[in-house]
Scaffold this motif. Structure first.
Motif, PDB file in Angstrom:
ATOM      1  N   LEU A 294       0.822  -1.215   0.000  1.00  0.00           N
ATOM      2  CA  LEU A 294       0.000   0.000   0.000  1.00  0.00           C
ATOM      3  C   LEU A 294       0.854   1.262   0.000  1.00  0.00           C
ATOM      4  N   LEU A 295       2.070   1.166   0.532  1.00  0.00           N
ATOM      5  CA  LEU A 295       2.964   2.328   0.570  1.00  0.00           C
ATOM      6  C   LEU A 295       3.289   2.824  -0.837  1.00  0.00           C
ATOM      7  N   GLU A 296       3.190   1.923  -1.822  1.00  0.00           N
ATOM      8  CA  GLU A 296       3.466   2.319  -3.206  1.00  0.00           C
ATOM      9  C   GLU A 296       2.417   3.315  -3.723  1.00  0.00           C
TER      10      GLU A 296
ATOM     11  N   ARG B 134      13.274   5.533   1.701  1.00  0.00           N
ATOM     12  CA  ARG B 134      13.513   5.969   3.089  1.00  0.00           C
ATOM     13  C   ARG B 134      12.195   6.173   3.818  1.00  0.00           C
ATOM     14  N   GLU B 135      11.269   6.883   3.189  1.00  0.00           N
ATOM     15  CA  GLU B 135       9.980   7.154   3.838  1.00  0.00           C
ATOM     16  C   GLU B 135       9.221   5.860   4.133  1.00  0.00           C
ATOM     17  N   ALA B 136       9.191   4.948   3.174  1.00  0.00           N
ATOM     18  CA  ALA B 136       8.450   3.699   3.349  1.00  0.00           C
ATOM     19  C   ALA B 136       9.024   2.879   4.501  1.00  0.00           C
TER      20      ALA B 136
ATOM     21  N   ILE C 213      -2.609  -3.797  -6.274  1.00  0.00           N
ATOM     22  CA  ILE C 213      -2.491  -3.430  -4.858  1.00  0.00           C
ATOM     23  C   ILE C 213      -3.843  -2.994  -4.302  1.00  0.00           C
ATOM     24  N   GLU C 214      -4.540  -2.174  -5.052  1.00  0.00           N
ATOM     25  CA  GLU C 214      -5.865  -1.711  -4.608  1.00  0.00           C
ATOM     26  C   GLU C 214      -6.818  -2.893  -4.418  1.00  0.00           C
ATOM     27  N   GLY C 215      -6.800  -3.829  -5.359  1.00  0.00           N
ATOM     28  CA  GLY C 215      -7.709  -4.961  -5.292  1.00  0.00           C
ATOM     29  C   GLY C 215      -7.316  -5.996  -4.251  1.00  0.00           C
ATOM     30  N   ASP C 216      -6.029  -6.023  -3.907  1.00  0.00           N
ATOM     31  CA  ASP C 216      -5.546  -7.064  -2.995  1.00  0.00           C
ATOM     32  C   ASP C 216      -5.961  -6.812  -1.546  1.00  0.00           C
ATOM     33  N   ILE C 217      -6.324  -5.576  -1.220  1.00  0.00           N
ATOM     34  CA  ILE C 217      -6.736  -5.253   0.153  1.00  0.00           C
ATOM     35  C   ILE C 217      -7.910  -6.137   0.560  1.00  0.00           C
TER      36      ILE C 217
ATOM     37  N   ARG D 223      -4.046   1.241   7.559  1.00  0.00           N
ATOM     38  CA  ARG D 223      -3.757   2.047   6.365  1.00  0.00           C
ATOM     39  C   ARG D 223      -3.667   3.532   6.738  1.00  0.00           C
ATOM     40  N   GLU D 224      -4.581   3.996   7.583  1.00  0.00           N
ATOM     41  CA  GLU D 224      -4.538   5.391   8.058  1.00  0.00           C
ATOM     42  C   GLU D 224      -3.266   5.649   8.858  1.00  0.00           C
ATOM     43  N   SER D 225      -2.883   4.671   9.672  1.00  0.00           N
ATOM     44  CA  SER D 225      -1.676   4.812  10.480  1.00  0.00           C
ATOM     45  C   SER D 225      -0.434   4.947   9.607  1.00  0.00           C
ATOM     46  N   MET D 226      -0.343   4.135   8.548  1.00  0.00           N
ATOM     47  CA  MET D 226       0.832   4.224   7.661  1.00  0.00           C
ATOM     48  C   MET D 226       0.896   5.583   6.970  1.00  0.00           C
ATOM     49  N   THR D 227      -0.257   6.093   6.537  1.00  0.00           N
ATOM     50  CA  THR D 227      -0.288   7.415   5.888  1.00  0.00           C
ATOM     51  C   THR D 227       0.192   8.495   6.857  1.00  0.00           C
TER      52      THR D 227
END
Length: 363
Positions: free
Chosen positions: A90-92, A99-101, A297-301, A325-329
């Protein structure tokens, strides 16, 4: 505190000496000794006391006090945690840098498991262990012995994968996922049994893949190996004073930050190394391949949520995925300006590890 009850704790890891894993354990040991005012020290056992596959049962049975656990290898024991680690692709979608990921993931998953995942904490409790944080690698690329840039290029290719999410991606690209131990990949690439392996760039030199690689494709599949965890035997944890449990958590923030820092450092060094090597061609994945990957990626969630709900009775799977997902953002924004390991350690400590209640947690 004083040294009247000074104690040496064993730290078992399947990592090789002088690897990212072993170097990060040295940082853990220094941080623990300093933070506990010399009460606690660490003796590291690299590839000797317990292998990676032996570490969770070994920790459960008290063969080691602390251990490096590659959680994705233990589907039965830690399914709730593994579900979270499967979401790193999802980070993609946020167009994060390597570095950010890597920096964001360690903070996001550690925070979520400590505070919002009772299912995860029950898993560790059932295994007589205490969770002390997770870190991850840099994003996955395709390391190949043939050019793979387009959808036509990838079709039918035999690609070694390191987790179920990448296996599903490979299949969605009409290629063939291959499950193979990492120490067999070098021979597989060299002998043409594999066309590619999905791996992070540091592993080009960690496992010498660079010697049998002709082509590296950046931009796909993405996602990081997000299951490099630190666990502790629950009985040992319970036997520590509150002050020394706090010192243990500080050292855990240090090891999570150091793992991330070293992966990013080696990612950048190897990125330059392959650019400079005349016998390796560096490609950027084609637009069509990238677009197909994002669509996957979108569909795999939904696939992940359904799989863990049905196979592992995780009733909250969709809710957990949405929250995480919100936490990663949020964490991608938090690490935006973090450059050094010291800054990352402090961020992890301030935001996550210092907030764990040592009078309640794991007891």
């Amino acid at each position: 505190m004083g040294n009247a009850e000074a104690r040496e704790l064993s730290f078992a890891s399947g990592a090789t000496p002088n690897s990212i894993g072993s170097k990060s354990i040295e940082v853990f040991a220094d941080a623990l000794e300093e933070r506990s005012d010399g009460d606690l020290s660490t003796k590291a056992y690299m590839q000797s006391l317990l292998s990676f596959m032996e570490t969770p049962p070994g920790l459960r049975d008290g063969m080691a006090d602390i251990g490096s656990v590659l959680t994705p290898y233990f589907q039965t024991e830690f399914p709730a945690t593994i579900m979270l680690t499967e979401m790193t692709m999802l980070l993609e979608l946020d167009d994060t840098t390597a570095r950010e990921a890597t920096f964001a993931f360690g903070g996001a998953i550690s925070e979520y498991v400590f505070n919002n995942c009772p299912e995860c904490l029950e898993e560790y409790n059932n295994e007589n262990q205490v969770f002390l944080g997770i870190s991850g690698s840099t994003p996955y690329t395709l390391i190949c012995n043939t050019p793979v840039v387009t959808m036509d290029d990838i079709e039918g290719k035999r690609i070694r994968i390191g987790g179920p999410q990448w296996a599903r991606w490979v299949e969605s690209m009409d290629a063939s996922p291959v499950s193979m131990a990492v120490n067999e990949v070098y021979e597989g690439l060299g002998q043409g049994v594999l066309d590619c392996t999905a791996h992070n760039l540091p592993d080009l030199t960690n496992f010498n893949f660079i010697e049998v690689t002709t082509d590296v494709t950046l931009g796909v599949p993405g996602g990081i190996f997000g299951g490099i965890a630190t666990h502790m035997n629950r009985d040992t944890w319970s036997s520590l004073s509150a002050e020394n449990r706090e010192a243990m958590l500080y050292a855990s923030a240090a090891i999570a930050a150091e793992l991330a820092r070293l992966y990013v450092k080696e990612h950048e060094e190897n990125r330059q190394l392959i650019e400079d090597k005349e016998d390796i061609t560096v490609h950027e994945a084609g637009d069509e391949l990238k677009a197909a990957t994002r669509e996957f990626i979108e569909g795999d969630i939904e696939t992940i949520a359904e799989r863990y709900r049905e196979n592992h009775d995780l009733e909250r799977s969709e809710e957990m995925i949405s929250e995480f997902r919100e936490s990663m953002t949020r964490w991608v924004a938090l690490v935006k300006d973090v450059e050094t390991g010291e800054e990352l350690r402090q961020l992890y400590w301030d935001e996550v590890f210092s907030k764990v209640d040592v009078n309640e947690y794991g007891l």
